[in-house]
Design a protein around this motif. Structure first.
Motif, PDB file in Angstrom:
ATOM      1  N   VAL A  35      10.182  14.383  -2.495  1.00  0.00           N
ATOM      2  CA  VAL A  35       9.581  13.319  -1.668  1.00  0.00           C
ATOM      3  C   VAL A  35       9.273  12.111  -2.558  1.00  0.00           C
ATOM      4  CG1 VAL A  35       7.491  12.693  -0.370  1.00  0.00           C
ATOM      5  CG2 VAL A  35       8.642  14.875   0.087  1.00  0.00           C
ATOM      6  N   ARG A  36       8.709  12.372  -3.722  1.00  0.00           N
ATOM      7  CA  ARG A  36       8.352  11.267  -4.626  1.00  0.00           C
ATOM      8  C   ARG A  36       9.613  10.510  -5.055  1.00  0.00           C
ATOM      9  NH1 ARG A  36       3.136  11.769  -5.188  1.00  0.00           N
ATOM     10  NH2 ARG A  36       3.192   9.807  -6.321  1.00  0.00           N
ATOM     11  N   GLU A  37      10.686  11.283  -5.296  1.00  0.00           N
ATOM     12  CA  GLU A  37      11.941  10.651  -5.702  1.00  0.00           C
ATOM     13  C   GLU A  37      12.500   9.795  -4.564  1.00  0.00           C
ATOM     14  OE1 GLU A  37      14.532  13.602  -7.494  1.00  0.00           O
ATOM     15  OE2 GLU A  37      16.201  12.198  -7.166  1.00  0.00           O
ATOM     16  N   GLY A  78      -1.820   2.640  -5.349  1.00  0.00           N
ATOM     17  CA  GLY A  78      -1.457   4.036  -5.090  1.00  0.00           C
ATOM     18  C   GLY A  78      -2.104   4.967  -6.087  1.00  0.00           C
ATOM     19  N   ARG A  79      -1.337   5.973  -6.527  1.00  0.00           N
ATOM     20  CA  ARG A  79      -1.850   6.958  -7.467  1.00  0.00           C
ATOM     21  C   ARG A  79      -1.099   6.936  -8.794  1.00  0.00           C
ATOM     22  NH1 ARG A  79      -4.062   7.162  -3.312  1.00  0.00           N
ATOM     23  NH2 ARG A  79      -5.324   8.788  -2.339  1.00  0.00           N
ATOM     24  N   ASP A  80       0.179   6.492  -8.741  1.00  0.00           N
ATOM     25  CA  ASP A  80       1.045   6.607  -9.930  1.00  0.00           C
ATOM     26  C   ASP A  80       1.745   5.284 -10.218  1.00  0.00           C
ATOM     27  OD1 ASP A  80       2.606   6.510  -7.650  1.00  0.00           O
ATOM     28  OD2 ASP A  80       4.094   7.932  -8.391  1.00  0.00           O
ATOM     29  N   ILE A  81       1.124   4.179  -9.820  1.00  0.00           N
ATOM     30  CA  ILE A  81       1.809   2.884  -9.993  1.00  0.00           C
ATOM     31  C   ILE A  81       1.888   2.517 -11.482  1.00  0.00           C
ATOM     32  CG2 ILE A  81       1.896   0.449  -9.293  1.00  0.00           C
ATOM     33  CD1 ILE A  81       2.167   2.548  -6.973  1.00  0.00           C
ATOM     34  N   ARG A 112      -6.022  18.030  -5.216  1.00  0.00           N
ATOM     35  CA  ARG A 112      -4.570  18.133  -5.006  1.00  0.00           C
ATOM     36  C   ARG A 112      -3.861  16.986  -5.731  1.00  0.00           C
ATOM     37  NH1 ARG A 112      -4.083  17.679   0.445  1.00  0.00           N
ATOM     38  NH2 ARG A 112      -4.822  19.739   0.933  1.00  0.00           N
ATOM     39  N   ASP A 113      -4.403  15.758  -5.612  1.00  0.00           N
ATOM     40  CA  ASP A 113      -3.745  14.588  -6.207  1.00  0.00           C
ATOM     41  C   ASP A 113      -3.780  14.638  -7.743  1.00  0.00           C
ATOM     42  OD1 ASP A 113      -3.398  13.786  -3.590  1.00  0.00           O
ATOM     43  OD2 ASP A 113      -4.826  12.127  -3.663  1.00  0.00           O
ATOM     44  N   ILE A 114      -4.888  15.159  -8.298  1.00  0.00           N
ATOM     45  CA  ILE A 114      -5.060  15.165  -9.763  1.00  0.00           C
ATOM     46  C   ILE A 114      -4.279  16.312 -10.402  1.00  0.00           C
ATOM     47  CG2 ILE A 114      -6.789  15.581 -11.601  1.00  0.00           C
ATOM     48  CD1 ILE A 114      -8.793  14.026  -9.747  1.00  0.00           C
ATOM     49  N   ASN A 115      -4.205  17.446  -9.687  1.00  0.00           N
ATOM     50  CA  ASN A 115      -3.625  18.643 -10.307  1.00  0.00           C
ATOM     51  C   ASN A 115      -2.163  18.897  -9.991  1.00  0.00           C
ATOM     52  OD1 ASN A 115      -6.000  19.388 -11.686  1.00  0.00           O
ATOM     53  ND2 ASN A 115      -6.876  20.030  -9.732  1.00  0.00           N
ATOM     54  N   ARG A 116      -1.527  18.035  -9.162  1.00  0.00           N
ATOM     55  CA  ARG A 116      -0.106  18.304  -8.877  1.00  0.00           C
ATOM     56  C   ARG A 116       0.692  18.080 -10.160  1.00  0.00           C
ATOM     57  NH1 ARG A 116      -0.020  13.100  -5.315  1.00  0.00           N
ATOM     58  NH2 ARG A 116       0.412  11.573  -6.922  1.00  0.00           N
ATOM     59  N   ALA A 117       1.824  18.804 -10.256  1.00  0.00           N
ATOM     60  CA  ALA A 117       2.611  18.764 -11.495  1.00  0.00           C
ATOM     61  C   ALA A 117       3.323  17.422 -11.650  1.00  0.00           C
ATOM     62  CB  ALA A 117       3.622  19.904 -11.480  1.00  0.00           C
ATOM     63  N   TYR A 128       3.527   7.557   2.009  1.00  0.00           N
ATOM     64  CA  TYR A 128       3.280   9.009   2.023  1.00  0.00           C
ATOM     65  C   TYR A 128       2.650   9.423   3.354  1.00  0.00           C
ATOM     66  CZ  TYR A 128       4.596   9.066  -2.851  1.00  0.00           C
ATOM     67  OH  TYR A 128       5.314   8.952  -4.020  1.00  0.00           O
ATOM     68  N   ARG A 129       1.810   8.546   3.904  1.00  0.00           N
ATOM     69  CA  ARG A 129       1.206   8.846   5.205  1.00  0.00           C
ATOM     70  C   ARG A 129       2.296   8.901   6.290  1.00  0.00           C
ATOM     71  NH1 ARG A 129      -4.532   7.828   5.910  1.00  0.00           N
ATOM     72  NH2 ARG A 129      -5.458   7.767   3.851  1.00  0.00           N
ATOM     73  N   ALA A 130       3.275   7.990   6.196  1.00  0.00           N
ATOM     74  CA  ALA A 130       4.365   7.992   7.181  1.00  0.00           C
ATOM     75  C   ALA A 130       5.173   9.286   7.073  1.00  0.00           C
ATOM     76  CB  ALA A 130       5.261   6.773   6.977  1.00  0.00           C
ATOM     77  N   ASP A 179       0.886  -1.167   0.000  1.00  0.00           N
ATOM     78  CA  ASP A 179       0.000   0.000   0.000  1.00  0.00           C
ATOM     79  C   ASP A 179       0.922   1.215   0.000  1.00  0.00           C
ATOM     80  OD1 ASP A 179      -1.515   2.162   0.759  1.00  0.00           O
ATOM     81  OD2 ASP A 179      -2.262   1.284   2.614  1.00  0.00           O
ATOM     82  N   THR A 180       1.149   1.809  -1.175  1.00  0.00           N
ATOM     83  CA  THR A 180       2.149   2.885  -1.254  1.00  0.00           C
ATOM     84  C   THR A 180       1.667   4.161  -0.563  1.00  0.00           C
ATOM     85  OG1 THR A 180       1.377   3.698  -3.416  1.00  0.00           O
ATOM     86  CG2 THR A 180       3.070   1.982  -3.434  1.00  0.00           C
ATOM     87  N   GLY A 181       0.346   4.304  -0.403  1.00  0.00           N
ATOM     88  CA  GLY A 181      -0.184   5.469   0.308  1.00  0.00           C
ATOM     89  C   GLY A 181       0.344   5.532   1.735  1.00  0.00           C
TER      90      GLY A 181
HETATM   91  O1   DC Z   1      -4.067   6.034  -0.734  1.00  0.00           O
HETATM   92  P1   DC Z   1      -3.961   6.952   0.483  1.00  0.00           P
HETATM   93  O2   DC Z   1      -5.249   7.675   0.787  1.00  0.00           O
HETATM   94  O3   DC Z   1      -3.413   6.251   1.677  1.00  0.00           O
HETATM   95  O4   DC Z   1      -2.890   8.073   0.058  1.00  0.00           O
HETATM   96  C1   DC Z   1      -2.632   9.198   0.851  1.00  0.00           C
HETATM   97  C2   DC Z   1      -2.009  10.279  -0.010  1.00  0.00           C
HETATM   98  O5   DC Z   1      -0.710   9.877  -0.447  1.00  0.00           O
HETATM   99  C3   DC Z   1      -2.763  10.630  -1.282  1.00  0.00           C
HETATM  100  O6   DC Z   1      -3.712  11.658  -1.057  1.00  0.00           O
HETATM  101  C4   DC Z   1      -1.693  11.042  -2.250  1.00  0.00           C
HETATM  102  C5   DC Z   1      -0.457  10.332  -1.768  1.00  0.00           C
HETATM  103  N1   DC Z   1      -0.056   9.192  -2.609  1.00  0.00           N
HETATM  104  C6   DC Z   1       0.648   9.485  -3.754  1.00  0.00           C
HETATM  105  O7   DC Z   1       0.866  10.660  -4.055  1.00  0.00           O
HETATM  106  N2   DC Z   1       1.117   8.479  -4.521  1.00  0.00           N
HETATM  107  C7   DC Z   1       0.876   7.194  -4.220  1.00  0.00           C
HETATM  108  N3   DC Z   1       1.362   6.221  -5.008  1.00  0.00           N
HETATM  109  C8   DC Z   1       0.125   6.883  -3.062  1.00  0.00           C
HETATM  110  C9   DC Z   1      -0.352   7.913  -2.286  1.00  0.00           C
END
Ligand code: DC
Length: 206
Positions: free
Chosen positions: A89-91, A111-114, A165-170, A35-37, A30-32
């Motif tokens: 952070v992503r890097e 996640g969001r970008d798998i 925020r998640d959809i519009n970040r660069a 980011y939560r950590a 669970d990659t989220g």
């Molecule tokens: O899936 P989640 O709700 O636990 O994710 C929390 C936040 O982490 C989400 O709003 C954006 C970020 N996230 C991300 O940018 N990329 C991922 N692969 C997973 C989560």
């Protein structure tokens, strides 16, 4: 085999990813949670989640933090969404996720970008979604079950804010990979959603 599961918050992607991992006997990340950590560690450091340096420093969180139930809270979810906009952070989190995806035998990551960034080579890509109203209702039911009282409208507003925020970040925004199977779970109960997805994945592998 790598299975990539992406989608917005409370779409059911985590539940679906876990069920796929059990069904195909694959490890799941669970990659989220990573980011939560980072979001939680920024708060523990008394830093600012919108400041890239503070957020990068927090990527050094201790592994035990991943077990802390506070990571599942709405507040930490909001912090995670804020720290996740910073490219540094992503890097910093990329290598760990990529190594998980590349392990022998394969893996399921959600996640969001798998499907787009972490594992563009995934054998199966899924994009799980549901309407904002239904996602808010699910989150509200889950929180009420944990005896947390919060108005439905407040949850809905928070979901819309996080989606935006998640959809519009660069960097690595939330989006379906062009070849992803898009599955809308709005009208599906949990078991039906899991069954639909397992069937779709098995059909894609035939
Ligand atoms: O899936 P989640 O709700 O636990 O994710 C929390 C936040 O982490 C989400 O709003 C954006 C970020 N996230 C991300 O940018 N990329 C991922 N692969 C997973 C989560």
């Amino acid at each position: 085999m790598i299975i990539a599961v992406d989608g917005p918050t409370a779409s059911g992607k985590g539940t679906i990813a876990k069920a796929l991992a059990v069904h195909f006997d694959l490890p799941h990340l669970d990659t989220g949670l990573l980011y939560r950590a980072v979001g939680r560690q920024v708060a523990l450091n008394e830093g600012d989640p919108d400041n890239p340096q503070d957020a990068l420093l927090a990527c050094d969180f201790p592994d035990e933090l991943l077990e802390d139930p506070v990571l599942r809270s709405e507040e930490t979810g909001g912090l995670a969404s804020r720290v996740s906009v910073h490219p540094a952070v992503r890097e910093a989190l990329f290598t760990r996720q990529r190594a998980f995806a590349e392990q022998d035998g394969g893996a399921v990551l959600d996640g969001r970008d798998i499907g787009t960034i972490i594992a563009p080579d995934a054998h199966v890509k899924l994009y799980i979604t549901a309407s904002v109203e239904e996602r808010a209702r699910r989150r509200w039911l889950e929180m009420t079950g944990r005896e947390i009282e919060i108005p439905l409208a407040e949850i809905e507003e928070d979901i819309i804010r996080r989606d935006n925020r998640d959809i519009n970040r660069a960097d690595a925004p939330l989006k379906a990979a062009p070849e992803a199977m898009v599955i809308d779970t709005t009208a599906l109960h949990k078991d039906a959603a899991i069954e639909t997805v397992i069937e779709a994945v098995e059909a894609a592998l035939r």
